[in-house]
Design a protein around this motif. Structure first.
Motif, mmCIF file in Angstrom:
data_model
loop_
_atom_site.group_PDB
_atom_site.id
_atom_site.type_symbol
_atom_site.label_atom_id
_atom_site.label_comp_id
_atom_site.label_asym_id
_atom_site.label_seq_id
_atom_site.Cartn_x
_atom_site.Cartn_y
_atom_site.Cartn_z
ATOM 1 N N LEU A 143 0.745 -1.357 0.002
ATOM 2 C CA LEU A 143 -0.043 0.338 0.077
ATOM 3 C C LEU A 143 0.856 1.300 0.285
ATOM 4 O O LEU A 143 0.667 1.965 -0.813
ATOM 5 N N ARG A 144 1.879 0.838 1.029
ATOM 6 C CA ARG A 144 2.678 2.129 0.704
ATOM 7 C C ARG A 144 3.427 2.969 -0.316
ATOM 8 O O ARG A 144 4.136 3.803 -0.885
ATOM 9 N N VAL A 145 3.850 2.218 -1.008
ATOM 10 C CA VAL A 145 4.048 1.292 -2.336
ATOM 11 C C VAL A 145 2.974 2.388 -3.422
ATOM 12 O O VAL A 145 3.826 3.004 -4.548
ATOM 13 N N LEU A 146 2.660 1.702 -3.433
ATOM 14 C CA LEU A 146 1.093 1.896 -4.513
ATOM 15 C C LEU A 146 0.918 3.861 -4.491
ATOM 16 O O LEU A 146 0.684 5.147 -5.849
ATOM 17 N N ARG A 147 0.548 3.815 -2.760
ATOM 18 C CA ARG A 147 0.218 5.602 -2.441
ATOM 19 C C ARG A 147 1.621 6.444 -3.598
ATOM 20 O O ARG A 147 1.617 7.266 -3.896
ATOM 21 N N GLU A 148 2.722 6.051 -2.767
ATOM 22 C CA GLU A 148 4.178 6.427 -3.820
ATOM 23 C C GLU A 148 3.843 6.694 -5.648
ATOM 24 O O GLU A 148 4.161 7.462 -5.869
ATOM 25 N N VAL A 149 4.023 5.399 -5.863
ATOM 26 C CA VAL A 149 4.137 5.451 -7.473
ATOM 27 C C VAL A 149 2.553 5.939 -7.737
ATOM 28 O O VAL A 149 3.614 6.671 -8.779
ATOM 29 N N GLY A 150 1.978 6.179 -7.321
ATOM 30 C CA GLY A 150 0.333 6.696 -7.645
ATOM 31 C C GLY A 150 0.548 8.673 -7.657
ATOM 32 O O GLY A 150 -0.386 9.044 -8.740
ATOM 33 N N ASP A 151 1.597 9.158 -6.406
ATOM 34 C CA ASP A 151 1.950 10.550 -6.118
ATOM 35 C C ASP A 151 2.867 10.533 -7.544
ATOM 36 O O ASP A 151 2.820 12.245 -8.289
ATOM 37 N N THR A 152 3.356 9.981 -7.922
ATOM 38 C CA THR A 152 5.170 10.131 -8.661
ATOM 39 C C THR A 152 4.260 9.623 -10.415
ATOM 40 O O THR A 152 4.682 11.172 -11.453
ATOM 41 N N TRP A 153 3.239 8.926 -10.517
ATOM 42 C CA TRP A 153 2.827 8.953 -12.329
ATOM 43 C C TRP A 153 1.670 9.003 -12.636
ATOM 44 O O TRP A 153 1.761 9.559 -14.087
ATOM 45 N N GLU A 154 0.735 10.276 -11.841
ATOM 46 C CA GLU A 154 0.160 10.448 -12.399
ATOM 47 C C GLU A 154 0.053 11.618 -12.510
ATOM 48 O O GLU A 154 -0.555 12.625 -13.824
ATOM 49 N N ARG A 191 10.671 8.567 -15.634
ATOM 50 C CA ARG A 191 11.828 9.291 -14.780
ATOM 51 C C ARG A 191 11.653 9.369 -14.171
ATOM 52 O O ARG A 191 12.307 9.520 -13.637
ATOM 53 N N ARG A 192 10.050 9.696 -13.513
ATOM 54 C CA ARG A 192 10.353 10.871 -12.071
ATOM 55 C C ARG A 192 10.065 9.009 -10.768
ATOM 56 O O ARG A 192 10.288 9.083 -10.325
ATOM 57 N N LEU A 193 9.469 8.201 -11.631
ATOM 58 C CA LEU A 193 9.688 6.677 -11.097
ATOM 59 C C LEU A 193 11.159 6.380 -11.081
ATOM 60 O O LEU A 193 10.519 5.367 -10.173
#
Length: 281
Positions: A143-154, A191-193
């Protein structure tokens, strides 16, 4: 005349002016009107006539079923409200209400706010090897990873006028009107990811892009174009961006390098689909 001998001084009747009597008559009339309205609403002949009108109206004549009401736009919210008020029973009121929202939705689509028959670029992104990593990481870390990923690539998607159609666990489906904007968004998201490190793991992204004329149903898109873009997204390697030949031809050739992928076989996709791995120049 002796006033006690007759009743000439009394009104002939008091019913017409009695407030309780008038109220009772009004209630009776209202009940009869309501019964008549319900009879008309349930009239099979009138329902068939209204349904024929709906079939002739622009837009989705099936608007009102669960599939078409799944989105978050105000047209779908209005449709859900109408269905909720009328229940599951068929009726003229229900058809007229949904018909009005159907036409309004078609107007929005015509002017570019609903998708409809417009050509769109569909983007699918995915995290490579995420499922394998998540098995050992545990739910909290996932869950922590998915939140971080969402904030990064959306943000790179929405900053370039992309519409996030849905989140797919470790992936995204995004719709764009402009091919160049779609590719730029994917490159920036990658790039951000690449700079992100969460729970000791660096997420790596792959993406697939294809252009077509998907059919918008509710808050989602359906059709061959969607399936093709999804398959391209699944087929890429770590960091790879795959596009169809149709999409590549809509990009400025001076801005990208493209390498033909001849060994890619995508299930459920036309055999003659051209697949390319692209990178910005």
């Amino acid at each position: 005349m002796d006033p006690d001998d007759g009743d000439a001084g009394e009104p002939a009747t008091t019913g017409a002016s009695d407030p309780d009597t008038r109220a009772a008559r009004f209630r009776a009339a209202a009940i009869r009107a309501g019964q008549r309205a319900r009879e008309l609403d349930r009239s099979p002949g009138l329902q068939r006539a209204v349904k024929r009108v709906r079939d002739a109206l622009p837009g989705d004549a099936h608007f009102g079923d669960p599939l078409s009401l799944g989105g978050a736009r105000h047209t779908e919210a209005a449709g859900r409200a109408i269905v909720g008020l009328t229940g599951d029973r068929p009726g003229v009121t229900r058809e007229l209400g949904l018909g009005g929202v159907q036409v309004w939705q078609s107007v929005l689509e015509r002017f570019g706010r609903g998708g409809g028959e417009h050509e769109l670029v569909l983007v699918f992104t995915d995290l490579v090897e995420f499922s394998r990593w998540s098995l050992a990481a545990g739910d909290d870390a996932v869950l922590r990873v998915l939140r971080e990923v969402g904030d990064t690539w959306e943000p790179p998607m929405t900053e370039r006028a992309g519409t996030v159609v849905k989140r797919l666990g470790d992936g995204l489906m995004v719709a764009f009107a402009d091919p160049a904007a779609a590719l730029a968004a994917v490159v920036e998201a990658r790039r951000r990811l690449g700079e992100l490190r969460v729970e000791g793991w660096t997420p790596r992204m792959r993406a697939g892009l294809h252009s077509g004329h998907p059919r918008r149903v509710g808050g989602d898109y359906l059709g061959v174009a969607v399936n093709t873009a999804g398959r391209l997204g699944d087929a890429g390697g770590p960091g790879e961006i795959l596009v169809s030949g149709d999409l590549l031809r809509r990009l400025d050739a001076t801005t990208v390098s493209a390498r033909r992928k001849r060994r890619v076989r995508l299930k459920g996709v036309a055999d003659d689909l051209e697949v390319y791995a692209v990178e910005p120049l």
